[in-house]
Scaffold this active site. Structure first.
Site: not given
Ligand code: BDR
Ligand code: CA
Length: 314
Positions: A244
């Site tokens: 992500h």
């Molecule tokens: C986001 O939430 C966190 O768990 C990850 O680091 C990312 O920023 C994804 O939904």
């Protein structure tokens, strides 16, 4: 060559945050990290600020300035994601406790002072976690909003809907009131929602490429993705872990890898069922003013080639 772009990374590491930070640290000719500001999110603040320093030391960049910010969302209690990231937030590799210091200034004050001190429109904010620190800074010092060059953040979803509730993505869900402040602020905004980040999957060959770097960074990144892919495999049946947050850093380096639409995005804060939803007018069915470049897809092979090549520099 032009001067590197000045950025502040606001983060809650998290394995994918760690990779996003490593990618930025690997590119000093293009990105000047003025500071890393930490927020509570994936795990509580004492762990996120510690993890950020672990990552800087892993990269051999202990001179990076790391600040601790808000330990709880603006209005609600903290929701964390140990079920994804493990107890430490950085489960997977075994990395030493950091010795580099944590800066004494509060992250929110650092953000404010930096935006006031640097020339207008010369600092980009890169939020990778809940938007609490950024919203606090905008509320405390509204004069800084007009000085932001751009905000490039990971958060939200439209076609992919939610990962922490049926309707909401984690970063926005944890602090929707903060997200609303940031999305309404009027600063130029680029959003990396789950719609794109779920296409940045660490397949086995891509993870093998990290490991094949045979450097401490390459091996640690491979171990981190090994650990946190189990969540997405079980939940979505996907081929591996979605990276992500590194989408934010990659966008700064190679925006042409990404495509999206300039549209209106509103944050739901009231509804019990859909709190934290990013209501994205992808199909432009309202007359609401566009406030964000909402990214929908990426050239995944180009993204992983860039990431692997740059991580090799550390
Ligand atoms: C986001 O939430 C966190 O768990 C990850 O680091 C990312 O920023 C994804 O939904
Ligand atoms: Ca994150």
């Amino acid at each position: 060559m032009s001067a590197p772009r000045k950025i502040i990374i606001d983060t809650d590491p998290g394995q994918d945050d760690a990779v996003a930070i490593l990618l930025a640290l690997a590119c000093p000719d293009e990105l000047e990290i003025l500071g890393i500001t930490c927020v509570a999110g994936n795990v509580p603040l004492p762990l996120t600020q510690k993890n950020a320093r672990i990552v800087c030391e892993l990269a051999g960049k202990p001179e990076t300035r790391v600040f601790a910010g808000c330990e709880a969302p603006l209005m609600h209690s903290l929701v964390t994601a140990e079920h994804v990231h493990g107890k430490t937030g950085l489960d997977g590799p075994s990395l030493p406790a950091p010795v580099m210091p944590l800066e004494s200034q509060h992250a929110v004050d650092f953000i404010i002072d930096t935006l006031r001190a640097e020339p207008p429109a010369s600092v980009t904010l890169c939020p990778l976690g809940p938007l609490t620190n950024i919203a606090m800074a905008f509320e405390k010092a509204p004069d800084i909003v007009g000085r932001v060059q751009e905000i490039v953040l990971m958060g939200g979803a439209y076609f992919e809907v939610g990962n922490i509730t049926p309707a909401a993505e984690f970063n926005i869900y944890v602090d929707p009131e903060a997200a609303k402040i940031v999305f309404d602020a009027g600063a130029p905004l680029v959003v990396m929602p789950l719609d794109v980040t779920h296409k940045a999957l660490v397949t086995k060959p891509r993870n093998d490429a990290f490991r094949a770097l045979k450097t401490p960074v390459g091996v640690a990144v491979a171990q981190m993705t090994d650990f946190f892919e189990r969540f997405d495999r079980e939940k979505y049946g996907s081929e591996g872990a979605p990276l992500h947050d590194p989408c934010v850093t990659a966008y700064l380096l190679r925006p042409e890898l990404f495509t999206g639409r300039h549209i209106n995005v509103e944050i739901e804060t009231a509804s019990e069922l859909t709190r934290g939803m990013t209501v994205a007018d992808w199909w432009r069915v309202t007359t609401r003013k566009p406030n964000a470049l909402f990214i929908g897809s990426l050239d995944a092979d180009g993204f992983f080639a860039l990431l692997t090549e740059r991580l090799a520099r550390l």
